[in-house]
Motif scaffolding. Structure first.
Motif, short mmCIF file in Angstrom:
data_model
loop_
_atom_site.label_atom_id
_atom_site.label_comp_id
_atom_site.label_asym_id
_atom_site.label_seq_id
_atom_site.Cartn_x
_atom_site.Cartn_y
_atom_site.Cartn_z
N LEU A 37 44.98 34.07 55.95
CA LEU A 37 45.35 34.50 54.61
C LEU A 37 44.38 33.95 53.58
O LEU A 37 44.05 34.64 52.59
CB LEU A 37 46.78 34.05 54.30
CG LEU A 37 47.33 34.41 52.91
CD1 LEU A 37 47.34 35.91 52.71
CD2 LEU A 37 48.73 33.83 52.72
N LEU A 38 43.89 32.74 53.79
CA LEU A 38 42.92 32.15 52.87
C LEU A 38 41.63 32.97 52.84
O LEU A 38 41.06 33.19 51.76
CB LEU A 38 42.63 30.71 53.29
CG LEU A 38 41.64 29.94 52.40
CD1 LEU A 38 42.23 29.73 51.01
CD2 LEU A 38 41.29 28.60 53.03
N ASP A 39 41.17 33.44 53.99
CA ASP A 39 39.98 34.28 54.03
C ASP A 39 40.17 35.57 53.24
O ASP A 39 39.30 35.99 52.48
CB ASP A 39 39.61 34.62 55.48
CG ASP A 39 39.01 33.44 56.21
OD1 ASP A 39 38.51 32.52 55.53
OD2 ASP A 39 39.05 33.42 57.45
N VAL A 40 41.33 36.19 53.41
CA VAL A 40 41.62 37.44 52.69
C VAL A 40 41.66 37.20 51.19
O VAL A 40 41.09 37.96 50.39
CB VAL A 40 42.95 38.04 53.19
CG1 VAL A 40 43.33 39.25 52.34
CG2 VAL A 40 42.84 38.45 54.65
N LEU A 41 42.32 36.13 50.76
CA LEU A 41 42.44 35.84 49.34
C LEU A 41 41.10 35.46 48.73
O LEU A 41 40.81 35.80 47.57
CB LEU A 41 43.47 34.73 49.12
CG LEU A 41 44.91 35.07 49.48
CD1 LEU A 41 45.82 33.86 49.28
CD2 LEU A 41 45.41 36.25 48.66
N MET A 42 40.26 34.75 49.48
CA MET A 42 38.93 34.41 48.96
C MET A 42 38.06 35.64 48.81
O MET A 42 37.31 35.77 47.83
CB MET A 42 38.26 33.40 49.90
CG MET A 42 38.75 31.98 49.73
SD MET A 42 37.78 30.79 50.66
CE MET A 42 38.29 29.26 49.87
N ALA A 43 38.13 36.56 49.78
CA ALA A 43 37.40 37.82 49.65
C ALA A 43 37.90 38.62 48.46
O ALA A 43 37.11 39.23 47.72
CB ALA A 43 37.53 38.63 50.94
N THR A 44 39.21 38.61 48.24
CA THR A 44 39.79 39.30 47.08
C THR A 44 39.30 38.68 45.78
O THR A 44 39.00 39.38 44.81
CB THR A 44 41.32 39.24 47.15
OG1 THR A 44 41.76 39.80 48.39
CG2 THR A 44 41.93 40.02 46.00
N ASN A 45 39.23 37.35 45.73
CA ASN A 45 38.74 36.66 44.54
C ASN A 45 37.30 37.04 44.25
O ASN A 45 36.92 37.27 43.09
CB ASN A 45 38.87 35.15 44.74
CG ASN A 45 38.47 34.36 43.51
OD1 ASN A 45 38.72 34.76 42.39
ND2 ASN A 45 37.83 33.23 43.74
#
Length: 272
Positions: free
Chosen positions: A35-43
């Motif tokens: 989930l952290l990877d997805v949220l960082m890509a979103t950021n």
């Protein structure tokens, strides 16, 4: 039917409220690495989208929600930074976050201590460019623009009133012009404070990176009985990757802020 239309109309506001509350909880609740990877890509994509919107905005005040977007994006990035710090210090060498590992490995490479030094130099140079050049300049411009806009506001309103008394414009046109003057003053007043978010974000990013390295060395050598070289390479590589993923979106926001506050007179898109 009217209630259904009202419900769909309120969906964006509810979604934004839920997102803001979730961002605040991210500062406390641990996140899984996927989930952290997805949220960082979103950021990363969100900050890039904001930069593109700024470049295609005809007038600065047309993007009146930019100060609020800047605050939410800054808090979002800091929440991700706190979550990644927790995971890096908790898992150490077993940390499986793909984005952070990829960025850290790409910068540091496989050059041993030489790669670590080069990675640290690149990270420091990026921070220096953002903090001392872009952010500082944008902050100063926003301060000057806000002061001069507020000082000129009474004269602009008096000029509109004079045009209305002479019959050059109608009452509705005078009302629209006064509203534009008020919006411009409110916007640059907000931008004066919003630029402090960006400069504060840079300082916190430096602090978090230093804490990652120091705390990682202590945890690795004391609690996990790792050698100094292994602990230094592991936590420095992860800290550099985490710092770059945090500072690149912040750099996009800094550039967007600088572009927006330097276009207070010009109209049209950036290309025009």
């Amino acid at each position: 039917m009217a209630e259904r239309r009202s419900f769909f109309k309120d969906i964006p506001d509810v979604a934004i409220a839920v997102a803001v509350v979730a961002i605040v909880f991210m500062l406390i609740i641990p996140l899984p690495t996927m989930l952290l990877d997805v949220l960082m890509a979103t950021n990363f994509l969100l900050s890039l989208l904001i930069l593109l919107i700024v470049m295609y905005t005809p007038r600065a005040i047309d993007f009146s929600s930019f100060p609020m977007m800047l605050l939410i994006s800054t808090v979002y990035g800091l929440a991700l930074n706190v979550s990644s710090t927790r995971l890096i210090l908790t898992k150490g060498a077993q940390f499986d976050g793909r984005l952070i590992t990829a960025f850290g490995t790409f910068v540091v490479g496989t050059g041993g201590m030489q790669g670590l030094v080069i990675g640290l130099v690149i990270f420091i140079v990026l921070i220096a460019v953002q903090a001392l050049v872009i952010t500082k300049g944008a902050t100063r411009i926003a301060e000057v623009a806000a002061r001069f806009t507020l000082d000129a506001m009474p004269m602009k309103q008096a000029a509109v009133e004079s045009e209305y008394n002479q019959g050059a414009i109608t009452e509705d046109e005078a009302r629209v012009k006064k509203l534009e003057i008020q919006r411009e003053a409110d916007f640059y007043g907000s931008m004066d404070g919003a630029t402090k978010f960006v400069s504060g974000n840079v300082k916190v990013g430096i602090f978090i990176t230093v804490i990652n390295v120091i705390a990682g060395l202590i945890i690795g050598m004391v609690f996990r009985t790792e050698t100094f070289s292994n602990a230094l390479r592991t936590y420095t590589t992860l800290s550099i990757g985490d710092g770059l993923l945090a500072q690149l979106p912040s750099l996009f926001l800094s550039v967007a802020t600088g572009l927006l506050v330097t276009r207070m007179i010009d109209e049209g898109s950036f290309g025009q």
